[in-house]
Design a protein around this motif. Structure first.
Motif, short mmCIF file in Angstrom:
data_model
loop_
_atom_site.label_atom_id
_atom_site.label_comp_id
_atom_site.label_asym_id
_atom_site.label_seq_id
_atom_site.Cartn_x
_atom_site.Cartn_y
_atom_site.Cartn_z
N GLU A 172 0.85 -1.19 0.00
CA GLU A 172 0.00 0.00 0.00
C GLU A 172 0.88 1.23 0.00
O GLU A 172 1.72 1.43 0.89
N CYS A 221 -0.05 4.41 3.25
CA CYS A 221 -1.05 3.58 3.94
C CYS A 221 -1.75 4.34 5.07
O CYS A 221 -2.73 3.86 5.62
N CYS A 253 -3.43 2.05 -3.69
CA CYS A 253 -3.62 3.10 -2.69
C CYS A 253 -4.96 3.77 -2.89
O CYS A 253 -5.58 3.71 -3.95
#
Ligand SMILES: C[S@@+](CC[C@H](N)C(=O)[O-])C[C@H]1O[C@@H](n2cnc3c(N)ncnc32)[C@H](O)[C@@H]1O
Length: 246
Positions: free
Chosen positions: A56, A59, A119
């Motif tokens: 990610e 994150c 993301c």
């Protein structure tokens, strides 16, 4: 110009207040996308991650990462801000995953390391996409996917800065969106539709879909005021790109 020092300072400064305000919404359930917390179960952007290596980009407090780790993915959460990473550490559940401080512009991972890079208003909103997309493509294995959600150019172009709300009138030059000043020198990034296509294709990615989430008229925007309140039921507020590396 390198936007990382100012963006890191901004996110370190606002992290506590941001999590106090938004975590109750974005952390309320697993796999919620964007400003309207649209369930991935409605959009089918991410798919099954069991046993997959997942990164990610940006994150934050790990609302997405911890959900995917709990589903059996091998997740790495990367973020520029140590305050955001500390929040992710505090919120980590039983399924532990590593947190890495770094910038989407220069990923500290070897090529071909991940099956999924994704993301949600993270590294592809807060790092220049012309730098961050090739980095994401580099760390993906062949067949791996880059999936990400960003604000739409419609949303940005209709944003009335003095009134601090999204309107039904074009306020900004579409071709001038590019960088958006976020205060104290921090910057977020936006591309035109054509530039997104060129940046993704230029990084060698195949575009599989461009999902435009359409919330119900009564679903509130958790971040911005819009006029009318059901703005995003009429015009696309977000772009959810799904791509893969051939
Ligand atoms: C809006 S949050 C997205 C995280 C989460 N999805 C959320 O909605 O809260 C943006 C995140 O991007 C991070 N960020 C900012 N610039 C970055 C960069 N250049 N590389 C990686 N992460 C960055 C910020 O620290 C912040 O945690």
């Amino acid at each position: 110009m390198d936007s990382t020092p100012a963006n890191r300072r901004l996110w370190n400064r606002i992290s506590s207040a941001y999590q106090r305000e938004h975590d109750p919404q974005i952390g309320a359930a697993p796999r919620l996308w964007g400003m309207y917390s649209t369930p991935d179960a409605h959009l089918h952007a991410v798919g099954d991650v069991t046993g997959r290596r997942v990164l990610e980009l940006g994150c934050g407090a790990g609302q997405w990462s911890r959900a995917l780790a709990a589903e059996g993915a091998t997740v790495v959460g990367l973020d520029l801000s140590e305050a955001q990473l500390a929040a992710a550490g505090r919120a980590m559940g039983a399924a532990r995953y590593p947190l890495v401080q770094g910038a989407a512009e220069q990923l500290p991972f070897a090529a071909d390391s991940f099956d999924l890079v994704f993301c949600d208003f993270g590294g592809l909103s807060w790092a220049p996409p012309r730098l961050a997309v090739p980095q994401a493509a580099r760390v993906l294995r062949r067949g791996g996917r880059l999936v990400f959600n960003v604000a739409s150019p419609w949303f940005e172009a209709c944003y009335d800065e003095p009134a601090d709300r999204v309107t039904t009138t074009l306020q900004q030059d579409y071709f001038g969106l590019n960088t958006i000043a976020e205060g104290d020198g921090a910057t977020s990034f936006q591309l035109t539709y054509g530039d997104w296509v060129r940046v993704l294709r230029g990084a060698g990615l195949i575009i599989d879909d461009l999902i435009e989430p359409r919330p119900d008229p009564t679903t509130p925007n958790g971040y911005n005021r819009t006029d009318p309140p059901d703005w995003a039921h009429h015009w696309p507020a977000e772009l959810l790109w799904t791509t893969h590396k051939p």
